[in-house]
Design a protein around this motif. Structure first.
Motif, PDB file in Angstrom:
ATOM      1  N   GLU A 229      17.477  23.011  11.930  1.00  0.00           N
ATOM      2  CA  GLU A 229      16.456  22.910  10.880  1.00  0.00           C
ATOM      3  C   GLU A 229      15.366  21.898  11.261  1.00  0.00           C
TER       4      GLU A 229
ATOM      5  N   VAL B 114      13.133  23.461  13.962  1.00  0.00           N
ATOM      6  CA  VAL B 114      12.204  24.428  13.374  1.00  0.00           C
ATOM      7  C   VAL B 114      11.030  23.693  12.733  1.00  0.00           C
ATOM      8  N   GLU B 115      11.340  22.597  12.070  1.00  0.00           N
ATOM      9  CA  GLU B 115      10.273  21.804  11.471  1.00  0.00           C
ATOM     10  C   GLU B 115       9.276  21.327  12.523  1.00  0.00           C
TER      11      GLU B 115
ATOM     12  N   ILE C 238       7.088  24.227  13.663  1.00  0.00           N
ATOM     13  CA  ILE C 238       6.060  24.590  12.676  1.00  0.00           C
ATOM     14  C   ILE C 238       4.917  23.581  12.730  1.00  0.00           C
ATOM     15  N   ARG C 239       5.275  22.295  12.743  1.00  0.00           N
ATOM     16  CA  ARG C 239       4.239  21.252  12.754  1.00  0.00           C
ATOM     17  C   ARG C 239       3.385  21.301  14.025  1.00  0.00           C
TER      18      ARG C 239
ATOM     19  N   ASP D 190       3.525  29.668  17.043  1.00  0.00           N
ATOM     20  CA  ASP D 190       3.562  30.924  16.307  1.00  0.00           C
ATOM     21  C   ASP D 190       4.371  31.948  17.104  1.00  0.00           C
TER      22      ASP D 190
END
Lengths: 366, 366
Positions: free
Chosen positions: A85, A88-89, A92-93, A97
């Motif tokens: 998790e 993934v954070e 994203i930051r 993509d």
């Protein structure tokens, strides 16, 4: 440089093995058609990152690639949904993509974790394996990725094939000896399940391999990867023959599970498991006289073939029952039929396993 | 009973639609070759489980299947790695092994969550979708499964095709009206992207569909599933045409993300998104005169086409930028080229989106 092409049903990917290969990463990426618009996320653990991250980042950034970086804590504990998790954070930051990709720099833990990140991030993006341990020669081929659950190892994961594997033999040199020997255990495993001449070659060259002499190391990795690739290409999703790659893992995984991950290296646990499988094969009559050579080869690599009484029989048996290979609660083992060949055996009797565990504990196994 | 066969590259699976079908589950399982040695884990949420779990369990248990049961809290919040970890624990304790399977009984949340459980449990086991909402007719076809990350919806997931979908139209009847209308939004979407005659048929039959008249409901589900299956079979992994299924989802997902999931049903958010896409298409010249019919059809199903000023423009734009379809930070939209056809448009200018958001806020869109 040696290159192996792994041929799968829907995919073909190269494994490059040699010295100084991280410097050539930009060319390798171009070789598989990756342009500079593809953002890359380098994942490594807190041990590997300070040692080798720059060797990967520098040539890529100089060639104009945009590379982010995540460092996760070293150790098997990082193979968790919690760490996933957090990764993934970070992705994203960073703005990763669906046209992005993951670079997994490290040993088996990072390969499994970062590989599962790639398998599940936005439902799947490509990844490249950059193994930094001899042991990772095993996990880097085959596409098995995943994390652990508190109740069992690798319970959550996927089959996600890498787009490429780049094995720079220079980055193995600073690992502690115990990790190197752990890696040797999986090399030995590939020889024992598939290739008797490879097993003999390992017996002859064990000193050079333990010293990581470049020529011998590259050859050992290449031969090990060839075995793995041959098996995987026949059975990508582990529905049949691929299970033989779990030689030594039924007892090995149970031992890791019971000891709480960390008391044993993965290779040490598998070594005990292979010794046990050899004894079990002899006891059940699938093979004769495989234990002496197995023990001798493992001992040459200073790997254990003995089980401390600390690890309770009942707990080991319970852990074996939870093994992913188990069907309907029966015990399943990969057993030797000789040196260099094995068979998958379902429905192994508990009494036979108890006998073998006792022998692994006793003097007979040393 | 209506049956659709979804044909994929490596797999073919049936969708059964009709009344009283859960009673026939044992025959359906036999139809795909599943025997009683395969343990089954039924996953449903705390709302659906007391309503329908028995309808699934009873016929299966009477036929001799072993079925475990997990109930997770109702609501989008359950689509998390945290819930996944708990589900995996329940599966391990139940003794589910690699020959086991998951039955996902519920709407989109359970389908996505239990589907990802199946995709990742022991690196993947099969699953069957048992949709209980009209909306789930959409998510039950196509194999997209996954969970949310605090920073974005569906950020962690997989493509995992079901082995079968059984749509028992009897189990839709007790849902709240707002959920039914939410499901209608995705039916409308399938018509608007693919099939103008389906759109006209929906306009004619909207009252019967909202009342869930059995004949009309079964036909709407069948026609919707056919559109979805046609698109998915051309593009399983969403590398091309499949993106058109995200019609209305760029704004829709952003709205759900900004409003924190729950203020809007998924269908309501997508309805606003389709109204926005129609306006954007007209503004950018991909279509003319699509907004009036789009608004009329959505309004017939009492779906919103207006955006409250509560939701800040900047936050919506930021959420759109994080959208999985985004490449290199540019805005990507599915835009209408007419009623029943759409096109994927990359690099949409921010100014045009701001204009549309303003019109969705203003009187013009109502």
């Amino acid at each position: 440089m040696k290159t192996i092409q792994v041929e799968l049903a829907e995919k073909r990917y190269p494994i490059h093995i040699g010295s100084g290969l991280f410097e050539k990463l930009p060319q390798f990426l171009e070789g598989i058609g990756w342009g500079r618009e593809r953002r890359l996320m380098l994942v490594a653990d807190s041990h590997v990152s300070p040692l080798y991250a720059e060797r990967v980042l520098k040539p890529l950034e100089q060639a104009g690639f945009t590379v982010g970086q995540i460092t996760h804590p070293a150790g098997e504990e990082s193979k968790s949904l919690h760490t996933l998790e957090r990764l993934v954070e970070d992705c994203i930051r960073f703005g990763l993509d669906r046209s992005g990709a993951v670079l997994a720099l490290g040993g088996g833990v990072t390969g499994d974790l970062a590989g599962f990140l790639a398998a599940s991030y936005m439902r799947g993006i490509p990844f490249i394996q950059l193994p930094t341990t001899l042991l990772a020669h095993d996990s880097s081929v085959g596409g098995k990725v995943g994390v652990n659950h508190p109740l069992g190892k690798n319970m959550i994961g996927a089959f996600h094939q890498p787009a490429m594997v780049v094995f720079d033999t220079d980055v193995l040199k600073t690992l502690p000896e115990r990790e190197i020997l752990s890696g040797c255990a999986e090399v030995v495993k590939h020889a024992l399940i598939w290739d008797a001449s490879f097993a003999d070659w390992l017996m002859e060259h064990h000193r050079q391999l333990m010293a990581l002499e470049p020529e011998v190391t590259a050859e050992a990795i290449e031969r090990g990867c060839r075995v793995k690739a041959a098996v995987v290409s026949q059975d990508e999703k582990e529905s049949g023959i691929r299970a033989i790659l779990n030689y030594g893992h039924t007892i090995g995984h149970a031992l890791e599970s019971v000891s709480g991950y960390g008391a044993f290296t993965h290779g040490e646990a598998v070594a005990v498991g292979m010794a046990g499988a050899a004894l079990l094969g002899e006891a059940l009559g699938t093979a004769t006289e495989v234990f002496p050579f197995t023990r001798e080869l493992l001992a040459a690599f200073r790997l254990p073939t003995h089980l401390s009484p600390v690890w309770a029989e009942e707990e080991l048996l319970a852990a074996m029952k939870r093994d992913k290979k188990a069907k309907k609660g029966a015990y399943t083992f990969v057993l030797p039929t000789g040196i260099g060949s094995v068979v998958l055996q379902h429905g192994v009797e508990e009494a036979a396993i108890r006998e073998v565990l006792a022998r692994l504990r006793g003097g007979e196994s040393r």
